[in-house]
Design a protein around this motif. Structure first.
Motif, PDB file in Angstrom:
ATOM      1  N   ASN A 131      46.967  -1.501  -3.909  1.00 52.56           N
ATOM      2  CA  ASN A 131      46.193  -2.436  -3.871  1.00 52.56           C
ATOM      3  C   ASN A 131      45.024  -2.560  -3.141  1.00 52.56           C
ATOM      4  OD1 ASN A 131      48.281  -4.094  -5.135  1.00 52.56           O
ATOM      5  ND2 ASN A 131      49.356  -4.218  -3.172  1.00 52.56           N
ATOM      6  N   SER A 171      39.803  -7.586  -2.860  1.00 52.32           N
ATOM      7  CA  SER A 171      38.611  -7.754  -3.830  1.00 52.32           C
ATOM      8  C   SER A 171      37.476  -8.558  -3.059  1.00 52.32           C
ATOM      9  CB  SER A 171      38.782  -8.573  -5.195  1.00 52.32           C
ATOM     10  OG  SER A 171      39.068  -9.613  -4.793  1.00 52.32           O
ATOM     11  N   SER A 230      36.707 -11.377  -3.753  1.00 55.51           N
ATOM     12  CA  SER A 230      37.175 -12.872  -3.760  1.00 55.51           C
ATOM     13  C   SER A 230      38.280 -13.030  -2.654  1.00 55.51           C
ATOM     14  CB  SER A 230      37.694 -13.411  -4.984  1.00 55.51           C
ATOM     15  OG  SER A 230      38.732 -12.487  -5.311  1.00 55.51           O
ATOM     16  N   TYR A 235      41.095 -11.872  -2.675  1.00 51.46           N
ATOM     17  CA  TYR A 235      42.688 -11.572  -3.083  1.00 51.46           C
ATOM     18  C   TYR A 235      42.807 -10.074  -3.251  1.00 51.46           C
ATOM     19  CZ  TYR A 235      42.218 -16.607  -4.558  1.00 51.46           C
ATOM     20  OH  TYR A 235      42.312 -17.998  -4.223  1.00 51.46           O
ATOM     21  N   TYR A 236      44.058  -9.703  -3.226  1.00 50.52           N
ATOM     22  CA  TYR A 236      44.588  -8.468  -3.162  1.00 50.52           C
ATOM     23  C   TYR A 236      44.717  -8.397  -4.478  1.00 50.52           C
ATOM     24  CZ  TYR A 236      44.949  -7.471   1.440  1.00 50.52           C
ATOM     25  OH  TYR A 236      44.617  -7.461   3.179  1.00 50.52           O
ATOM     26  N   CYS A 237      44.455  -7.075  -5.061  1.00 48.95           N
ATOM     27  CA  CYS A 237      44.419  -6.547  -6.570  1.00 48.95           C
ATOM     28  C   CYS A 237      45.102  -5.395  -6.688  1.00 48.95           C
ATOM     29  CB  CYS A 237      42.965  -6.769  -7.376  1.00 48.95           C
ATOM     30  SG  CYS A 237      42.177  -8.037  -6.906  1.00 48.95           S
ATOM     31  N   SER A 285      46.060 -13.863 -11.017  1.00 49.50           N
ATOM     32  CA  SER A 285      45.615 -12.830 -10.081  1.00 49.50           C
ATOM     33  C   SER A 285      44.769 -12.063 -10.323  1.00 49.50           C
ATOM     34  CB  SER A 285      46.956 -12.528  -9.542  1.00 49.50           C
ATOM     35  OG  SER A 285      47.831 -13.289  -8.898  1.00 49.50           O
ATOM     36  N   GLU A 286      44.838 -11.252 -11.770  1.00 56.03           N
ATOM     37  CA  GLU A 286      44.169 -10.317 -12.231  1.00 56.03           C
ATOM     38  C   GLU A 286      42.602 -10.684 -12.663  1.00 56.03           C
ATOM     39  OE1 GLU A 286      47.640  -7.516 -14.178  1.00 56.03           O
ATOM     40  OE2 GLU A 286      46.373  -9.002 -15.590  1.00 56.03           O
ATOM     41  N   CYS A 329      40.514 -11.316  -9.599  1.00 58.28           N
ATOM     42  CA  CYS A 329      40.131  -9.680  -9.007  1.00 58.28           C
ATOM     43  C   CYS A 329      39.243  -9.391  -9.956  1.00 58.28           C
ATOM     44  CB  CYS A 329      41.400  -9.097  -8.838  1.00 58.28           C
ATOM     45  SG  CYS A 329      42.318  -9.615  -7.626  1.00 58.28           S
ATOM     46  N   ASP A 330      38.821  -9.737 -11.269  1.00 57.57           N
ATOM     47  CA  ASP A 330      38.112  -8.998 -12.191  1.00 57.57           C
ATOM     48  C   ASP A 330      36.547  -8.941 -11.649  1.00 57.57           C
ATOM     49  OD1 ASP A 330      36.163  -9.111 -14.827  1.00 57.57           O
ATOM     50  OD2 ASP A 330      38.066  -7.982 -15.357  1.00 57.57           O
ATOM     51  N   SER A 345      36.252 -18.956  -5.936  1.00 54.06           N
ATOM     52  CA  SER A 345      37.626 -18.585  -6.403  1.00 54.06           C
ATOM     53  C   SER A 345      38.552 -19.520  -6.424  1.00 54.06           C
ATOM     54  CB  SER A 345      38.178 -17.275  -5.438  1.00 54.06           C
ATOM     55  OG  SER A 345      37.105 -16.375  -5.617  1.00 54.06           O
TER      56      SER A 345
END
Length: 66
Positions: A2, A5, A7, A9-11, A26-27, A30-31, A45
């Motif tokens: 992980n 990101s 933003s 958020y954990y990705c 979630s993805e 993180c993109d 976000s």
């Protein structure tokens, strides 16, 4: 693995490997390409997350109705 990101958020790195071609919420959050477009459009976000969650709820309700 992980990563955090930009933003906030954990990705998961390589999160879609071996899955279908659609991103989870979630993805999407993180993109990096989506993040660039959101920044250019002035969308946070949290705003984008709320929009995606509302669309998912509506789609789920429409599919349940037949």
């Amino acid at each position: 693995m992980n990563t955090l990101s930009s933003s906030g958020y954990y990705c998961s790195v390589g999160a879609t490997a071996g899955k279908n071609d659609e991103l989870t919420i979630s993805e999407a959050l993180c993109d990096p390409l989506i993040a660039i477009v959101m920044r250019a459009d002035g969308v946070t976000s949290e705003e984008f997350k709320r929009l995606l969650e509302a669309a998912a709820r509506e789609l789920k309700a429409n599919l349940a109705d037949g």
